[in-house]
Motif scaffolding. Structure first.
Motif, PDB file in Angstrom:
ATOM      1  N   ILE A 143       0.841  -1.206   0.000  1.00 19.03           N
ATOM      2  CA  ILE A 143       0.000   0.000   0.000  1.00 19.03           C
ATOM      3  C   ILE A 143       0.875   1.255   0.000  1.00 19.03           C
ATOM      4  O   ILE A 143       0.633   2.196  -0.754  1.00 19.03           O
ATOM      5  CB  ILE A 143      -0.969  -0.013   1.197  1.00 19.03           C
ATOM      6  N   LYS A 144       1.910   1.265   0.809  1.00 18.96           N
ATOM      7  CA  LYS A 144       2.833   2.409   0.842  1.00 18.96           C
ATOM      8  C   LYS A 144       3.505   2.596  -0.516  1.00 18.96           C
ATOM      9  O   LYS A 144       3.661   3.717  -0.988  1.00 18.96           O
ATOM     10  CB  LYS A 144       3.915   2.199   1.907  1.00 18.96           C
ATOM     11  N   GLN A 146       2.433   2.007  -3.443  1.00 15.69           N
ATOM     12  CA  GLN A 146       1.543   2.572  -4.464  1.00 15.69           C
ATOM     13  C   GLN A 146       1.595   4.099  -4.472  1.00 15.69           C
ATOM     14  O   GLN A 146       1.337   4.730  -5.490  1.00 15.69           O
ATOM     15  CB  GLN A 146       0.104   2.102  -4.229  1.00 15.69           C
ATOM     16  N   SER A 147       1.951   4.697  -3.339  1.00 14.10           N
ATOM     17  CA  SER A 147       1.983   6.159  -3.259  1.00 14.10           C
ATOM     18  C   SER A 147       3.335   6.744  -3.663  1.00 14.10           C
ATOM     19  O   SER A 147       3.477   7.949  -3.764  1.00 14.10           O
ATOM     20  CB  SER A 147       1.634   6.611  -1.836  1.00 14.10           C
ATOM     21  N   TYR A 148       4.335   5.895  -3.885  1.00 17.09           N
ATOM     22  CA  TYR A 148       5.666   6.380  -4.240  1.00 17.09           C
ATOM     23  C   TYR A 148       5.698   6.837  -5.696  1.00 17.09           C
ATOM     24  O   TYR A 148       4.860   6.450  -6.514  1.00 17.09           O
ATOM     25  CB  TYR A 148       6.707   5.270  -4.064  1.00 17.09           C
ATOM     26  N   SER A 149       6.706   7.624  -6.033  1.00 12.78           N
ATOM     27  CA  SER A 149       6.899   8.036  -7.424  1.00 12.78           C
ATOM     28  C   SER A 149       7.249   6.809  -8.267  1.00 12.78           C
ATOM     29  O   SER A 149       7.679   5.784  -7.741  1.00 12.78           O
ATOM     30  CB  SER A 149       8.015   9.076  -7.520  1.00 12.78           C
ATOM     31  N   ARG A 153       8.524   3.204  -6.865  1.00 10.95           N
ATOM     32  CA  ARG A 153       7.386   2.307  -6.629  1.00 10.95           C
ATOM     33  C   ARG A 153       7.767   0.836  -6.809  1.00 10.95           C
ATOM     34  O   ARG A 153       7.435   0.004  -5.978  1.00 10.95           O
ATOM     35  CB  ARG A 153       6.234   2.656  -7.565  1.00 10.95           C
TER      36      ARG A 153
END
Length: 164
Positions: A143-144, A146-149, A153
Motif C-alpha cells: 500500500i505504501k 503505491q503512493s511512491y513516485s 514504486r
C-alpha cells in the motif's frame, strides 16, 4: 511449522503422533526425520528416514533427488549459453527438450499457485505463524509503495513481495 505440514498430510490417512527428539543427531545430515509406522499393538511395521539437505532436495543414505534424477545435463547458464548459441536454440527450447512439452502445463499450474500464494500473503493480516510473534507487513508495504513516485514504486513493491 514442520509438524503442522506433516500432520496436514498424514492425519487424514491415519492417526499420527510427532515426537520431537532434538537431542538425537541422525548420522547422514542434521536436518532429518525418522518415520515409523506402527501396528495396532505398537509393533514397528516399517521405518523410513529422510533428510532435507537444502534447496528443497530430499535425500538419505540410499537416495538423493539431485543425483538420482538429473533432468538437465547442463545446469549452469554459463555452460548452457555457448551450446544454445551454437545450435541456435533458445533457453525455453532447451527446457522443453530436457523435460518434454507437458512442462508448460505444469509450469502454468505452478505460476497459478504462486500468484495465489502472493495474493494471500498480501491480504493476510496479524501475526506470522510460529512463536516469534512477528507482525505481517507485506500488505502494508505494498500500500505504501503505491503512493511512491514511479521510479521508487517498483522497489517498494519488490520489498513488499520479499516480506511474504
Amino acid at each position: 511449522m514442520t509438524d503442522q505440514a506433516l500432520l496436514a498430510v498424514l492425519e487424514p490417512l491415519s492417526p499420527t503422533t510427532i515426537l520431537w527428539q532434538p537431542q538425537i543427531e541422525l548420522p547422514f545430515h542434521t536436518n532429518g526425520i525418522l518415520f515409523r509406522a506402527l501396528g495396532v499393538g505398537g509393533e514397528e511395521l516399517k521405518r523410513f528416514t529422510v533428510y532435507s539437505i537444502g534447496g528443497g532436495v530430499l535425500a538419505n543414505e540410499d537416495f538423493n533427488e539431485q543425483i538420482t534424477n538429473p533432468i538437465y545435463k547442463m545446469s549452469r547458464i554459463s555452460e548452457m549459453m555457448p551450446v544454445l548459441q551454437k545450435h541456435g536454440m533458445s533457453y525455453w527450447e532447451y527446457v522443453e527438450h530436457c523435460e518434454d512439452s507437458d512442462i508448460w502445463d505444469y509450469l502454468a499450474e505452478v505460476w497459478k499457485v504462486m500468484k495465489q500464494a502472493i495474493q494471500a500473503g498480501l491480504e493476510a493480516e496479524g501475526v506470522l505463524p510460529g512463536g516469534l510473534g512477528l507482525r505481517r507487513k507485506a500488505g502494508e508495504y505494498l500500500i505504501k509503495a503505491q503512493s511512491y513516485s514511479e521510479n521508487v514504486r517498483t522497489r517498494g513493491q519488490v520489498y513488499a513481495y520479499a516480506l511474504l
